[in-house]
Design an enzyme around this catalytic site. Structure first.
Site, PDB file in Angstrom:
ATOM      1  CG  HIS A  97       4.087   3.671   5.054  1.00 19.30           C
ATOM      2  ND1 HIS A  97       3.610   3.795   3.777  1.00 19.30           N
ATOM      3  CD2 HIS A  97       3.278   2.782   5.677  1.00 19.30           C
ATOM      4  CE1 HIS A  97       2.539   3.007   3.635  1.00 19.30           C
ATOM      5  NE2 HIS A  97       2.327   2.386   4.778  1.00 19.30           N
ATOM      6  CD  GLU A 146       3.054  -1.705   5.587  1.00 23.76           C
ATOM      7  OE1 GLU A 146       1.983  -1.899   6.154  1.00 23.76           O
ATOM      8  OE2 GLU A 146       3.410  -0.589   5.177  1.00 23.76           O
TER       9      GLU A 146
HETATM   10  P1  PGA Z   1      -3.523  -1.255   4.087  1.00 29.83           P
HETATM   11  O1  PGA Z   1      -2.262  -0.357   4.476  1.00 29.83           O
HETATM   12  O2  PGA Z   1      -3.830  -2.130   5.271  1.00 29.83           O
HETATM   13  O3  PGA Z   1      -4.608  -0.262   3.804  1.00 29.83           O
HETATM   14  O4  PGA Z   1      -3.130  -2.051   2.891  1.00 29.83           O
HETATM   15  C1  PGA Z   1      -1.203  -0.872   5.229  1.00 29.83           C
HETATM   16  C2  PGA Z   1      -0.144   0.159   5.394  1.00 29.83           C
HETATM   17  O5  PGA Z   1       0.091   0.945   4.469  1.00 29.83           O
HETATM   18  O6  PGA Z   1       0.492   0.242   6.461  1.00 29.83           O
END
Ligand code: PGA
Length: 223
Positions: A97, A146
């Site tokens: 992540h 992401e």
């Molecule tokens: P968020 O986070 O939905 O709060 O933007 C997503 C993530 O970091 O996996």
């Protein structure tokens, strides 16, 4: 045939055991999902045992995942959570992540080692890629795109751009499933999963709220 969809809740460093149990005891019985939808909840490590018990006891259609795991095996690695010790509690693990890459200096090499550990112990690694060129370790068949600027900002990527990135990743790595994550809500979730190359969602903030999460699952079920 409807495509397989993954809806993954990433609670990050939130929720006490009591709050986590409350969430699962309300969300669990209210999940009406088709077979093609998989729900995965990734709490903090300290909630895994209790949540696992609760899910097993009531047979809720929820799988458990961790938000990370150790790049090492068992042994003298103070503070680490080895895949071998987690495997009885989880079937999935988020790996790489951007919050780990930024705050804990996690490198692509560490991500690769974590993926190897996960696979060795039959845990499905869900690798986060921040853009189309981020390396995906061998043997991964699910990643989450992401973009860093979309995480927790309330400004998601556009479904069209997320689709473009997903298509690029898929052209590089055949048979990979690509999820989208970054400011997903019950209002925008459908626009992402409607994209042909997007196979689900990784949800942070909106997954903490039971009603909002149920709404996301319900809306995704309409596609
Ligand atoms: P968020 O986070 O939905 O709060 O933007 C997503 C993530 O970091 O996996």
């Amino acid at each position: 045939m409807q495509k397989e969809l993954w809806i993954v809740a990433n609670w990050k460093s939130n929720k006490t055991i009591i709050e986590a149990l409350e969430w699962v005891s309300i969300v669990g019985p209210n999940l009406q999902i088709r077979e093609n939808i998989k729900i995965v909840v990734c709490p903090t490590f300290n909630c895994l045992t209790e949540l696992n018990k609760e899910i097993q006891t009531h047979n809720y259609p929820v799988a458990l995942g961790s938000q990370d795991l150790s790049p090492f095996g068992i042994g003298a690695f103070t503070g680490e959570e080895a895949a071998e010790l987690l495997k009885d509690l989880i079937g999935f693990s988020i790996i790489g992540h951007s919050e780990r890459r930024t705050n804990f200096s996690e490198t692509d090499d560490m991500v690769t080692k974590k993926v190897q550990q996960a696979k060795e112990h039959e845990i499905i690694p869900l690798v986060c890629v921040q853009g189309p060129d981020v390396p995906v370790p061998e043997g991964c068949n699910i990643v989450a795109y992401e973009p860093v600027w979309a995480i927790g900002t309330g400004t998601p990527d556009t479904p069209e751009n997320a689709q473009k990135v997903a298509a690029e990743v898929k052209s590089r790595i055949p048979n990979i499933n690509v999820l989208y994550g970054g400011s997903v809500t019950s209002e925008n979730c459908v626009s992402f999963i409607k994209q042909p190359d997007i196979s689900g969602l990784l949800i942070g903030k909106a997954s903490l709220d039971m009603e909002e999460f149920l709404k996301i699952v319900e809306n995704c079920g309409t596609v």
